[in-house]
Design a protein around this motif. Structure first.
Motif, PDB file in Angstrom:
ATOM      1  N   PHE A 407       6.499  11.097  -4.217  1.00 27.20           N
ATOM      2  CA  PHE A 407       7.364   9.961  -3.923  1.00 27.20           C
ATOM      3  C   PHE A 407       6.727   8.614  -4.277  1.00 27.20           C
ATOM      4  N   ALA A 408       5.396   8.555  -4.345  1.00 25.05           N
ATOM      5  CA  ALA A 408       4.744   7.255  -4.557  1.00 25.05           C
ATOM      6  C   ALA A 408       3.847   7.243  -5.787  1.00 25.05           C
ATOM      7  N   THR A 409       3.915   8.278  -6.604  1.00 22.73           N
ATOM      8  CA  THR A 409       3.061   8.330  -7.787  1.00 22.73           C
ATOM      9  C   THR A 409       3.442   7.208  -8.750  1.00 22.73           C
ATOM     10  N   SER A 410       2.463   6.416  -9.127  1.00 21.97           N
ATOM     11  CA  SER A 410       2.736   5.302 -10.040  1.00 21.97           C
ATOM     12  C   SER A 410       2.729   5.790 -11.482  1.00 21.97           C
ATOM     13  N   GLU A 411       3.420   5.048 -12.321  1.00 22.50           N
ATOM     14  CA  GLU A 411       3.450   5.405 -13.742  1.00 22.50           C
ATOM     15  C   GLU A 411       2.063   5.288 -14.363  1.00 22.50           C
ATOM     16  N   PRO A 553       5.333   4.953  -0.722  1.00 19.08           N
ATOM     17  CA  PRO A 553       5.816   4.009  -1.738  1.00 19.08           C
ATOM     18  C   PRO A 553       5.289   2.595  -1.510  1.00 19.08           C
ATOM     19  N   ALA A 554       5.190   1.838  -2.586  1.00 22.90           N
ATOM     20  CA  ALA A 554       4.746   0.447  -2.495  1.00 22.90           C
ATOM     21  C   ALA A 554       5.695  -0.344  -1.606  1.00 22.90           C
ATOM     22  N   ASP A 555       5.164  -1.410  -0.976  1.00 24.27           N
ATOM     23  CA  ASP A 555       6.003  -2.221  -0.099  1.00 24.27           C
ATOM     24  C   ASP A 555       6.847  -3.195  -0.925  1.00 24.27           C
ATOM     25  N   ALA A 556       7.567  -4.058  -0.225  1.00 27.52           N
ATOM     26  CA  ALA A 556       8.490  -4.972  -0.898  1.00 27.52           C
ATOM     27  C   ALA A 556       7.787  -5.891  -1.887  1.00 27.52           C
ATOM     28  N   SER A 557       6.520  -6.185  -1.599  1.00 28.35           N
ATOM     29  CA  SER A 557       5.770  -7.074  -2.494  1.00 28.35           C
ATOM     30  C   SER A 557       5.155  -6.329  -3.669  1.00 28.35           C
ATOM     31  N   GLY A 558       5.272  -5.010  -3.664  1.00 33.53           N
ATOM     32  CA  GLY A 558       4.690  -4.202  -4.732  1.00 33.53           C
ATOM     33  C   GLY A 558       3.295  -3.704  -4.439  1.00 33.53           C
ATOM     34  N   ALA A 559       2.776  -4.025  -3.234  1.00 29.04           N
ATOM     35  CA  ALA A 559       1.429  -3.581  -2.876  1.00 29.04           C
ATOM     36  C   ALA A 559       1.426  -2.075  -2.618  1.00 29.04           C
ATOM     37  N   ILE A 560       0.462  -1.381  -3.218  1.00 27.41           N
ATOM     38  CA  ILE A 560       0.390   0.068  -3.059  1.00 27.41           C
ATOM     39  C   ILE A 560      -0.451   0.438  -1.844  1.00 27.41           C
ATOM     40  N   GLN A 561      -0.314   1.669  -1.418  1.00 22.15           N
ATOM     41  CA  GLN A 561      -1.097   2.201  -0.301  1.00 22.15           C
ATOM     42  C   GLN A 561      -2.578   2.143  -0.667  1.00 22.15           C
ATOM     43  N   SER A 562      -3.374   1.490   0.148  1.00 26.82           N
ATOM     44  CA  SER A 562      -4.795   1.296  -0.146  1.00 26.82           C
ATOM     45  C   SER A 562      -5.662   2.127   0.785  1.00 26.82           C
ATOM     46  N   THR A 563      -6.476   2.985   0.202  1.00 30.41           N
ATOM     47  CA  THR A 563      -7.379   3.812   1.002  1.00 30.41           C
ATOM     48  C   THR A 563      -8.388   2.958   1.755  1.00 30.41           C
ATOM     49  N   GLU A 564      -9.001   2.012   1.059  1.00 26.53           N
ATOM     50  CA  GLU A 564     -10.086   1.238   1.672  1.00 26.53           C
ATOM     51  C   GLU A 564      -9.576   0.284   2.742  1.00 26.53           C
TER      52      GLU A 564
END
Length: 684
Positions: A407-411, A553-564
């Motif tokens: 569902f959240a895999t980026s291109e 999935p990325a949030d409204a601002s386009g920020a992706i899920q960050s592990t760190e």
């Protein structure tokens, strides 16, 4: 019970500041030599040094031959020692000086330990060289066998013998032993028994003239002795001013800790010098505890602790911040020696390759199955697998790589996964897991299946679990086995799903490699041209990505899920892991070391060739925050996952987390003891 020292104090954390001194030498002039010793001692005092080791016969000079038996010189040497004793009344450090002393009608080459206006004890040289350019038996009696004796100095009976250990009564792990020059060169140096009896700091007062190649020999001996004895080794050799009638001198001063040189002076300098380092005596004691053969050696040697007299002294402890005279590696798992860079990376990479080759041979599998996400871990596992196939003479098509977008895999990561598989020439395929995931969520009546944007742990693990299911069934179908991709850092933090791909596989090639080392090994494989240009281009692109599981999935601002953002910077987590796993230090001490390593004006060193644009610093507040998170995850919530991990090779001497190897711990343990330590770390 006394209050603990402030957090900033090196003594609170079991560190001791040592110095190897190279004073100016005045031939057969004890008064001038005493002045030279005291000048360096005053400098050491300003630098907060606890123990200063001077060269052999530094109060008379070494190469003075028959002048050593002249009564005027011997009397002057005693007067010079008395002058030093008086001067130390106003000093905090322990000084160790060399001089000739007469006892019972015999002349001895001696080391005298002096502090706070008194001589703690005198140790005679055990072994006297009498070959080639050396004639010490012409003048001196050997110290072997002299125990339980005293010598009169300034009207006071002082302990005398080779059976002395000097112990700081208020700093439990700081005990030092003295030996002199040739004592280090014999098959069984006296310092071995000193270490087995409890000394953590071994000191060598040396003159040691220089010849071509001899400096390397000294370094080898000192390093080996500190490693073998799990000790610090302080070596101080004579320098400028010694007689060059027949010999020359380079003034080599060095300090070693567990085989690593931590300080050295400039050789052939015309100026007096101090080589200073903060040595971790607490670490040395912990290393001996964990290494059972150290105690076995003491038992086999007849319990040397029974042979030694212990002379106690009180060391004035630092309560203020005196800095840290100790180079720290910000990335302790990463190769840091420029001259050994290629060799260290080659070894780390090929340990993984060799482990995988053996598993391939043992299982007689027809293929390797790997899930390729386009992230760091699967990338590294894939290039290890490719190299294993190359070594075995197998086509890389024996590797079956699958990219499985969710569902959240980026291109970008999906494209990199495909580019990497194509560049390496493996058998590549794609399985879209979204339909199966949607069906599973629907069967569970999960809110997401009803159109709600609920991205909880169930939502994440449905995707991760399906990928693992596919990989294991694909391995069954193609008569192969699944190569695991999860790394050491994720296992430490529990940042892996139980029974899922980053946790479970048929063989886990990355389980002994922390995240910081994986990043560095991928970079090394590019720089050392392990693969072709097309592969290198993809590897470089993958290194530039932000670390993300890409399950939400990325949030409204386009920020992706960050592990760190969730578990903390891997740079800090790997630092915490190294000092927890390899050295068993307390969280308070780890925070102290991290503070010095990672602050802008600290002593932390970047790995050789580390990209300038990725360098950053961390405040004490940030260190405390992420250390607390690490401690909770490592000690309280993650062990059950580590207790069930698959096979995989240990790579670094920094340790592994295999329950069959380095780390055994209860799955239901508590973190309270360690969290209480973290609470003692200042917030700023």
């Amino acid at each position: 019970m006394s209050e603990p020292l402030p957090f900033q104090s090196i003594h609170r954390h079991g560190l001791v500041r040592l110095a190897a001194a190279t004073p100016a030498v005045f031939v057969a002039d004890p008064s001038a030599n005493a002045r030279a010793v005291l000048e360096l001692a005053q400098q050491a005092e300003r630098d907060g040094v606890d123990l200063v080791v001077f060269p052999e016969l530094c109060l008379t000079a070494y190469a003075i031959d028959d002048l050593l038996t002249q009564q005027a010189l011997l009397d002057s040497a005693r007067s010079a020692l008395a002058r030093i004793v008086t001067a130390t009344e106003r000093m905090r450090a322990v000084l160790v000086v060399g001089l000739p002393l007469v006892r019972n009608g015999r002349l001895y080459n001696c080391a005298a330990a002096v502090t706070q206006g008194r001589v703690l004890g005198v140790v005679p040289k055990s072994f006297l060289p009498n070959y080639r350019e050396y004639y010490e038996k012409r003048w001196f009696a050997q110290g072997v066998g002299i125990t339980d004796e005293t010598i009169e100095l300034g009207g006071v009976e002082v302990p005398f013998g080779t059976d002395l250990l000097f112990r700081a009564a208020n700093l439990p792990d700081f005990t030092f032993h003295l030996e002199i020059c040739e004592d280090m060169w014999v098959p069984q140096p006296p310092s071995i028994r000193g270490a087995l009896a409890g000394a953590t700091v071994l000191c060598n007062l040396s003159a040691s003239n220089i010849t071509v190649g001899k400096a390397d020999e000294r370094t080898t001996l000192c390093a080996a002795q500190s490693m073998r004895c799990a000790a610090a080794y302080v070596y101080a050799a004579a320098g400028a001013g010694e007689s060059t009638t027949d010999l020359a001198w380079d003034g080599q001063g060095s300090i070693f800790e567990l085989g690593e040189e931590v300080a050295r002076s400039e050789r052939f300098s015309r100026q007096p010098q101090l080589a200073i380092a903060d040595v971790d005596v607490q670490r040395l004691r912990l290393e001996r505890i964990r290494t059972g053969s150290f105690n076995d050696a003491a038992v086999a040697a007849g319990h040397p602790e029974r042979e030694f007299r212990r002379v106690d002294f009180t060391l004035p402890l630092h309560e203020k911040d005196v800095g840290l005279r100790r180079a720290l590696r910000r990335f302790p798992y990463v190769p840091h020696r420029a001259e050994r860079l290629a060799q260290d990376c080659y070894e780390a990479f090929n340990i993984q390759v060799d482990g995988l080759i053996r598993r391939m041979e043992a299982t007689r599998s027809k293929c390797l199955v790997i899930g390729i996400s386009g992230g760091l871990d699967s990338t590294h596992a894939l290039i290890v697998a490719a190299k294993a196939c190359d070594r075995l003479g197998l086509p890389r098509t024996a590797i079956r790589g699958y990219t499985m977008p969710g569902f959240a895999t980026s291109e970008g990561t999906k494209a990199n996964a495909w580019k990497l598989m194509q560049a390496l020439g493996i058998t590549a395929d794609e399985i879209d897991i979204r339909p199966a995931a949607e069906q599973l969520l629907k069967d569970m009546d999960h809110p997401y299946a009803r159109g709600e944007k609920v991205y909880d742990v169930t939502f994440e693990n449905v995707q991760a679990g399906l990928r693992t299911d596919y990989l294991f069934r694909l391995a069954n179908h193609h008569h192969g086995f699944v190569v695991g991709t999860g790394d050491l850092s994720e296992l430490a933090l529990g940042w892996c799903t139980y029974g899922v791909g980053d946790h479970m596989s048929h063989y886990a090639v990355n389980c002994g490699v922390p995240k910081t080392l994986i990043q560095y090994l991928i970079r090394w494989s590019v720089e050392s041209e392990q693969f072709d240009a097309a592969t290198d281009a993809v590897l470089t692109a993958i290194l530039d990505q932000e670390i993300s599981p890409e399950l939400v999935p990325a949030d409204a601002s386009g920020a992706i899920q960050s592990t760190e953002s969730a578990v903390g910077p891997y740079a800090l987590n790997d630092f915490f892991l190294f000092y927890t796993l390899r050295q068993a230090l307390t969280p308070t001490k780890i925070a102290f070391l991290a503070w010095h390593a990672w602050r802008k004006d600290g002593t932390g060193r970047w790995p050789f060739g580390f990209p300038e644009e990725r360098k950053e610093d961390y405040s004490l507040a940030e260190i405390r925050r992420w250390l607390e998170n690490f401690v909770r995850r490592f000690f309280a919530t993650s062990q059950f996952k580590r207790s069930a991990i698959p096979n995989g090779p240990k790579v670094s001497s920094g340790g592994s987390l295999s329950p069959r190897g380095d780390w055994r711990a209860p799955s239901d343990g508590l973190a309270d003891v360690w969290l209480a330590e973290v609470a003692q770390v200042p917030r700023k």
